[in-house]
Design a protein around this motif. Structure first.
Motif, PDB file in Angstrom:
ATOM      1  N   ASN A 369       0.843  -1.190   0.000  1.00  0.00           N
ATOM      2  CA  ASN A 369       0.000   0.000   0.000  1.00  0.00           C
ATOM      3  C   ASN A 369       0.881   1.244   0.000  1.00  0.00           C
ATOM      4  N   ASN A 370       0.680   2.122  -1.012  1.00  0.00           N
ATOM      5  CA  ASN A 370       1.511   3.324  -1.073  1.00  0.00           C
ATOM      6  C   ASN A 370       0.923   4.501  -0.307  1.00  0.00           C
ATOM      7  N   GLY A 371      -0.221   4.287   0.352  1.00  0.00           N
ATOM      8  CA  GLY A 371      -0.799   5.333   1.178  1.00  0.00           C
ATOM      9  C   GLY A 371      -1.677   6.310   0.445  1.00  0.00           C
ATOM     10  N   SER A 372      -1.835   6.128  -0.863  1.00  0.00           N
ATOM     11  CA  SER A 372      -2.659   7.042  -1.656  1.00  0.00           C
ATOM     12  C   SER A 372      -3.820   6.330  -2.324  1.00  0.00           C
ATOM     13  N   GLY A 373      -4.192   5.170  -1.786  1.00  0.00           N
ATOM     14  CA  GLY A 373      -5.341   4.462  -2.323  1.00  0.00           C
ATOM     15  C   GLY A 373      -5.017   3.407  -3.347  1.00  0.00           C
ATOM     16  N   ASN A 374      -3.736   3.187  -3.662  1.00  0.00           N
ATOM     17  CA  ASN A 374      -3.403   2.111  -4.590  1.00  0.00           C
ATOM     18  C   ASN A 374      -2.191   1.329  -4.104  1.00  0.00           C
ATOM     19  N   PHE A 375      -1.933   0.217  -4.801  1.00  0.00           N
ATOM     20  CA  PHE A 375      -0.969  -0.781  -4.361  1.00  0.00           C
ATOM     21  C   PHE A 375      -0.062  -1.182  -5.522  1.00  0.00           C
ATOM     22  N   THR A 376       1.098  -1.759  -5.185  1.00  0.00           N
ATOM     23  CA  THR A 376       2.012  -2.329  -6.180  1.00  0.00           C
ATOM     24  C   THR A 376       2.442  -3.714  -5.705  1.00  0.00           C
ATOM     25  N   ASN A 377       2.440  -4.677  -6.633  1.00  0.00           N
ATOM     26  CA  ASN A 377       2.796  -6.048  -6.286  1.00  0.00           C
ATOM     27  C   ASN A 377       4.312  -6.195  -6.159  1.00  0.00           C
ATOM     28  N   PHE A 378       4.770  -6.649  -4.986  1.00  0.00           N
ATOM     29  CA  PHE A 378       6.185  -6.902  -4.742  1.00  0.00           C
ATOM     30  C   PHE A 378       6.415  -8.325  -4.246  1.00  0.00           C
ATOM     31  N   ALA A 379       5.572  -9.266  -4.666  1.00  0.00           N
ATOM     32  CA  ALA A 379       5.687 -10.634  -4.170  1.00  0.00           C
ATOM     33  C   ALA A 379       7.037 -11.246  -4.491  1.00  0.00           C
ATOM     34  N   ASN A 380       7.489 -11.120  -5.719  1.00  0.00           N
ATOM     35  CA  ASN A 380       8.762 -11.730  -6.091  1.00  0.00           C
ATOM     36  C   ASN A 380       9.926 -11.035  -5.403  1.00  0.00           C
ATOM     37  N   GLU A 381       9.905  -9.696  -5.367  1.00  0.00           N
ATOM     38  CA  GLU A 381      10.988  -8.964  -4.715  1.00  0.00           C
ATOM     39  C   GLU A 381      11.084  -9.285  -3.234  1.00  0.00           C
ATOM     40  N   PHE A 382       9.939  -9.568  -2.621  1.00  0.00           N
ATOM     41  CA  PHE A 382       9.929  -9.840  -1.189  1.00  0.00           C
ATOM     42  C   PHE A 382       9.977 -11.333  -0.870  1.00  0.00           C
ATOM     43  N   GLY A 383      10.031 -12.186  -1.891  1.00  0.00           N
ATOM     44  CA  GLY A 383      10.279 -13.607  -1.672  1.00  0.00           C
ATOM     45  C   GLY A 383       9.081 -14.431  -1.281  1.00  0.00           C
ATOM     46  N   VAL A 384       7.849 -13.982  -1.622  1.00  0.00           N
ATOM     47  CA  VAL A 384       6.651 -14.742  -1.242  1.00  0.00           C
ATOM     48  C   VAL A 384       5.853 -15.207  -2.462  1.00  0.00           C
ATOM     49  N   GLY A 385       6.407 -15.075  -3.653  1.00  0.00           N
ATOM     50  CA  GLY A 385       5.653 -15.347  -4.874  1.00  0.00           C
ATOM     51  C   GLY A 385       5.750 -16.780  -5.354  1.00  0.00           C
ATOM     52  N   ASN A 386       5.643 -17.766  -4.463  1.00  0.00           N
ATOM     53  CA  ASN A 386       5.775 -19.156  -4.906  1.00  0.00           C
ATOM     54  C   ASN A 386       4.610 -19.538  -5.826  1.00  0.00           C
TER      55      ASN A 386
END
Length: 615
Positions: A369-386
């Protein structure tokens, strides 16, 4: 576009092997696989229960050193091998401080889709063995069950149980255009009212809750912000059979009313899981529902009206490459502790009809959550995108370090995966952000405080959390409320608790970076006994540089927002009755247009919103 506030070197570590957790849900239906997080032995460390499908279920007790011990054999969980277990939720049905465990199943172990399965309600005996008491207390539930949630609908201090049921008989036909349509026959849902004497009475029809939709998830939750738990259901095959359903609790009158259509919550989708949270920090609850294809984010606009903003927010999760994604578990949680709820989505392949093309390679999503009402997917960067067949998911602080970890249950059938196992993602995000955890203990309310809401006031930031009795897909999050405090380092101004029904209790000057335990006080104020304070904001139409006047009684805080939701003024007060605000204090770029004023009043159930225009 990369978000400047994220450290892409920060990540989660997958620790299931070193933690001693090796289980998956062996399910020939490809359905279910859930996890419930709770403190089984009341030692201050979160434990968890995972449904195993054809495998026996397992309960993992936290050793406090990063490892877990499987107690399933010694506490009697071998019996779960008689059915294909799908999911789990927990609740203290007799308020003795020890939670019971409700385990639900899809069908018998011999995989007969036309034969209903047996659900279990496990209670610890004096030797610590789990005994199934369901048949003896009135929860003799036999159905294809895919979801359940505990909550106290009638505010008698005892937890009731909603059981969400699925398909009796799968059917389809071809319409006049030659298209295949689903016409499945589905089980009615069940609602078990706790009689307070150790027994339950099934009352779905009497309460207006019988539903022949193919339910896959349910949550007890406060849809209309009156501090009384309502119900929201995610139904599979919603376009063909029945869409998602929202039921408003009519307490103190008996029963529920169906507001699905009028509220806009009646999504026609393959509903899989439900996440509950205030993602935009406007102090009401929003809802995310997973799907085969495009997921939905319902923003709560107040007055029982909800708007789907998944597209604008960037959380649709529609595709895995060029084929459909399939979402299951989902969880709102502030993983980076910046004061904004992020969103984890557990994805996983399921076989579909020929005209629905789902991808077998379907990674999880982690929307920051970027705090302005929208989001960006970081699953792979954060290591949870199995890309395993993920199903249920839950969040909790498993290592008591103040941040939230993730558990996902992996399903498998017919050796679809080479090495199926569930995942434990330890949160190793490294920043200087602070946090607070709040654990509630009900006294007049149910012991678990399911249905309570907690507000944390830290400077200009106010956050809301609801304590739930089952959510996500076939799962249940920790019942300890977690708040990220960003770089706020002072004592929190206050922590407010609204116990089920709305009794308000406030703790002032709360240090951060701790777990605060709050026991329900008999001096908590009933909001129904609070007189409404007359609040005046004048003038409504202002000339630039005018003074804005606010008058009322016991005003605690004033915030001014622009139409984009940015906070341009905030000030705390000590029970002020007359507040002049010099508009010279506004930033130079904020001098013309509409503005919203949020006024928090001592002992009021929720802030008051006003709208003004500055010329």
């Amino acid at each position: 576009m990369l978000l400047a506030f994220l450290d892409l070197n920060a990540q989660f570590s997958e620790i299931s092997e070193s933690a001693g957790v090796n289980i998956f849900c062996d399910t020939p239906t490809f359905m279910g696989g859930g996890v419930a997080v709770f403190d089984y032995n009341n030692d201050g460390w979160e434990d968890f229960y995972i449904s195993g499908g054809l495998n026996k279920d397992q309960l993992f007790v936290n050793n406090g050193d990063g490892t877990f011990e499987d107690l399933s054999e010694e506490i009697g969980l071998s019996v779960t091998g008689n059915t294909i277990t799908a999911g789990v939720c927990t609740g203290d049905i007799d308020n003795d401080g020890i939670r019971e465990i409700f385990v639900y199943s899809t069908m018998p172990a011999e995989f007969n889709v036309m034969t209903p399965a047996v659900n279990y309600l496990f209670k610890q005996n004096e030797q610590g063995i789990l005994e199934n008491i369901a048949p003896s207390i009135g929860i003799a539930d036999t159905a294809f069950t895919m979801g359940a949630s505990f909550g106290d609908y009638n505010l008698d201090g005892y937890l009731d149980l909603f059981v969400a049921n699925y398909i009796i008989e799968p059917r389809s036909e071809t319409d006049s255009s030659g298209n295949e349509i689903f016409t499945h026959l589905c089980w009615d849902n069940h609602f078990y009212v706790n009689n307070g004497d150790g027994t339950f009475t099934e009352s779905a029809i009497d309460l207006g809750l019988s539903n022949s939709g193919c339910a896959l998830a349910v949550a007890f939750t406060d849809l209309n912000n009156d501090h009384i738990s309502d119900l929201y259901l995610a139904n599979d095959f919603g376009e063909y059979i029945l869409p998602n359903a929202a039921y408003l609790n009519e307490y103190p009158n008996e029963g529920f009313s169906d507001i699905s259509l009028s509220s806009g919550l009646d999504a026609q989708m393959f509903g899989m899981g439900i996440a509950v949270g205030d993602y935009d920090n406007d102090l009401d609850l929003d809802y995310y529902i997973t799907n085969l294809g495009r997921n939905i984010l319902y923003r709560n606009d107040g007055n029982n009206i909800f708007t789907d903003v998944a597209t604008e927010a960037g959380v649709e999760n529609t595709y895995a490459e060029d084929l459909l994604a399939t979402g299951w578990g989902c969880n709102f949680a502030d993983f980076d502790q910046d004061g904004n709820l992020d969103l984890f989505v557990a994805n996983g392949y399921v076989p579909t009809a020929d005209f629905i093309q789902a991808n077998e390679v379907d990674p999880n999503f982690l929307y920051m959550n970027n705090g302005s009402g929208n989001f960006t997917n970081f699953a792979n960067e954060f290591g949870v995108g199995n890309t395993e067949i993920n199903r249920g998911s839950a969040v909790a602080d498993l290592d008591n370090d103040g941040d939230l970890d993730i558990i996902t249950v992996t399903a498998d059938a017919f050796e679809f995966s080479e090495n199926p196992h569930s995942f434990i993602y330890r949160n190793d995000i490294s920043n200087a952000n602070n946090w607070l955890k709040v654990k509630l203990n009900g006294v007049a309310s149910n012991k678990d405080a399911f249905g309570a809401k907690v507000l944390a006031h830290a400077g200009s930031l106010v956050q809301l959390r609801e304590i739930g009795g089952g959510e996500s897909h076939a799962s249940q999050n920790s019942s300890i409320a977690h708040f990220g405090l960003s770089d706020y380092s002072n004592n929190l101004d206050s922590v407010e608790v609204y116990w089920p029904g709305g009794k308000r209790q406030v703790i002032y000057d709360v240090p951060g970076n701790q777990q605060l335990e709050i026991i329900e006080s008999d001096t908590a104020t009933n909001i129904n006994q609070i007189s409404t304070n007359e609040i005046n904001v004048y003038p409504n139409l202002l000339s630039t540089k005018d003074v804005l006047n606010i008058t009322g009684e016991s005003i605690r805080r004033v915030k001014i927002f622009d139409t984009q939701g940015a906070i341009i003024f905030v000030q705390n007060y000590k029970y002020a009755d007359d507040i002049p605000i010099d508009l010279n204090a506004l930033p130079a770029q904020h001098t013309s247009g509409f503005y919203y004023i949020m006024i928090s009043i001592e002992n009021a159930p929720s802030p008051i919103m006003k709208k003004i225009f500055i010329k």
